[in-house]
Design an enzyme around this catalytic site. Structure first.
Site, PDB file in Angstrom:
ATOM      1  N   ASP A   9       0.870  -1.169   0.000  1.00 38.54           N
ATOM      2  CA  ASP A   9       0.000   0.000   0.000  1.00 38.54           C
ATOM      3  C   ASP A   9       0.920   1.236   0.000  1.00 38.54           C
ATOM      4  O   ASP A   9       2.125   1.109   0.244  1.00 38.54           O
ATOM      5  CB  ASP A   9      -0.860  -0.043   1.274  1.00 38.54           C
ATOM      6  N   ASP A  11      -0.258   5.152   0.920  1.00 39.07           N
ATOM      7  CA  ASP A  11      -0.527   6.167   1.952  1.00 39.07           C
ATOM      8  C   ASP A  11      -0.601   5.531   3.331  1.00 39.07           C
ATOM      9  O   ASP A  11      -1.388   4.607   3.558  1.00 39.07           O
ATOM     10  CB  ASP A  11      -1.827   6.899   1.643  1.00 39.07           C
TER      11      ASP A  11
HETATM   12  C1  XBP Z   1      -5.228   6.289   0.710  1.00 41.40           C
HETATM   13  C2  XBP Z   1      -6.413   7.044   0.334  1.00 41.40           C
HETATM   14  C3  XBP Z   1      -6.307   8.093  -0.657  1.00 41.40           C
HETATM   15  C4  XBP Z   1      -5.520   9.321  -0.244  1.00 41.40           C
HETATM   16  C5  XBP Z   1      -5.814  10.445  -1.182  1.00 41.40           C
HETATM   17  O1  XBP Z   1      -5.191   5.102   0.007  1.00 41.40           O
HETATM   18  O2  XBP Z   1      -7.478   6.797   0.821  1.00 41.40           O
HETATM   19  O3  XBP Z   1      -7.606   8.529  -0.893  1.00 41.40           O
HETATM   20  O4  XBP Z   1      -5.891   9.738   1.055  1.00 41.40           O
HETATM   21  O5  XBP Z   1      -5.517  10.129  -2.493  1.00 41.40           O
HETATM   22  P1  XBP Z   1      -4.037   3.975   0.189  1.00 41.40           P
HETATM   23  P2  XBP Z   1      -6.310  10.792  -3.722  1.00 41.40           P
HETATM   24  O6  XBP Z   1      -3.709   3.886   1.660  1.00 41.40           O
HETATM   25  O7  XBP Z   1      -4.678   2.746  -0.336  1.00 41.40           O
HETATM   26  O8  XBP Z   1      -2.869   4.385  -0.646  1.00 41.40           O
HETATM   27  O9  XBP Z   1      -6.735  12.172  -3.302  1.00 41.40           O
HETATM   28  O10 XBP Z   1      -5.303  10.807  -4.835  1.00 41.40           O
HETATM   29  O11 XBP Z   1      -7.491   9.921  -4.015  1.00 41.40           O
HETATM   30 MG    MG Z   2      -3.023   3.144   3.414  1.00 41.78          MG
END
Ligand code: XBP
Ligand code: MG
Length: 253
Positions: A9, A11
């Protein structure tokens, strides 16, 4: 047996991007558009229940801003705000203000040396992944990952398992040969829903998440000088970091 593939993953897992990255980037986009929307750190923790930036903005309006009359073109307003937010977020990454989490670089290096295939499964926008990899590792890093599945690669975002299924399909590997590395309840539900054994490194936003289904939960990938704390799940023995020996142990558990 080692896993054939590690699926990361982005973020909250590769870097703590939410609190000091995505959140201020959303706020900057709102200010630029002269909107009185301001997401505090606490409010953002609640909004993280919804993955995807555009989906998160719509959720905020529906659930928290009954006073805001949504115009008929709200979808395109949100889409434009999201473009601005991505610009702010990628600029922040370029300034180098968002470091990688402990142990990420080490584990990626160990996996690459051992010939373990790497992939990414994320709901974030592809430009954000490119910027993060570029700024953390340099221009060659995107090539370390055989598949980078992001944003619209799945119609249904996490917690739906679709994005992980996309990765498995493209890599042509069974779920049983992979380990996913996630940080949140939505991520665990997505990876486990695709049948993938999941290791979780919690962060301040996700430490109270329901992580049922995770094979093991720790508070970071750890380093010899900065070991992880075990939180739940499989016995990790005396391990101080998530390394190949621990991954092997997880595969057997
Ligand atoms: C994290 C998310 C994303 C980011 C924002 O996803 O939920 O929505 O917060 O990204 P992951 P965008 O942990 O799966 O990477 O604004 O580009 O959607
Ligand atoms: Mg995440």
């Amino acid at each position: 047996m080692l896993p054939s593939v590690l699926i990361f993953d982005v973020d909250g897992t590769l870097a703590d991007t939410e609190r000091h990255g995505h959140r201020p980037a959303f706020n900057a986009a709102f200010r630029e558009a002269k909107l009185d929307w301001e997401w505090s750190e606490d409010l953002y923790g609640e909004l993280l229940a919804i993955t995807g930036g555009k989906e998160r903005m719509q959720f905020y309006l529906d659930q928290y801003r009954a006073d805001f009359v949504q115009p008929p073109d709200i979808k395109s307003i949100i889409a434009n705000l999201h473009v601005a937010k991505t610009r702010h977020f990628t600029q922040m990454l370029a300034q180098g203000t968002i470091p990688l989490r402990v142990g990420v670089r080490r584990l990626l290096d160990e996996a690459r040396i051992a010939g373990i295939r790497l992939a990414i499964a994320t709901t974030t926008t592809p430009a954000n992944v490119d910027a993060l990899l570029m700024n953390a590792f340099g221009s060659h890093a995107a090539a370390w990952f055989e598949i980078i599945a992001a944003g619209n690669d799945a119609k249904a975002k996490k917690p739906d398992p679709e994005i992980y299924r996309v990765v498995l399909d493209r890599l042509r590997v069974p779920a049983s040969e992979c380990i996913a590395i996630e940080d949140s309840a939505n991520g665990v539900r997505s990876a486990c829903g695709a049948g993938i054994k999941t290791l979780v490194t919690i962060n301040d936003y996700t430490r109270n998440d329901d992580l049922t289904g995770a094979a093991v939960v720790v508070d970071s990938l750890g380093e010899p000088s900065n070991p992880f704390n075990w939180i739940a799940g499989a016995d990790v023995g005396n391990a101080k970091q998530v390394d190949l020996a621990l991954l092997q142990r997880l595969m057997a558990s």
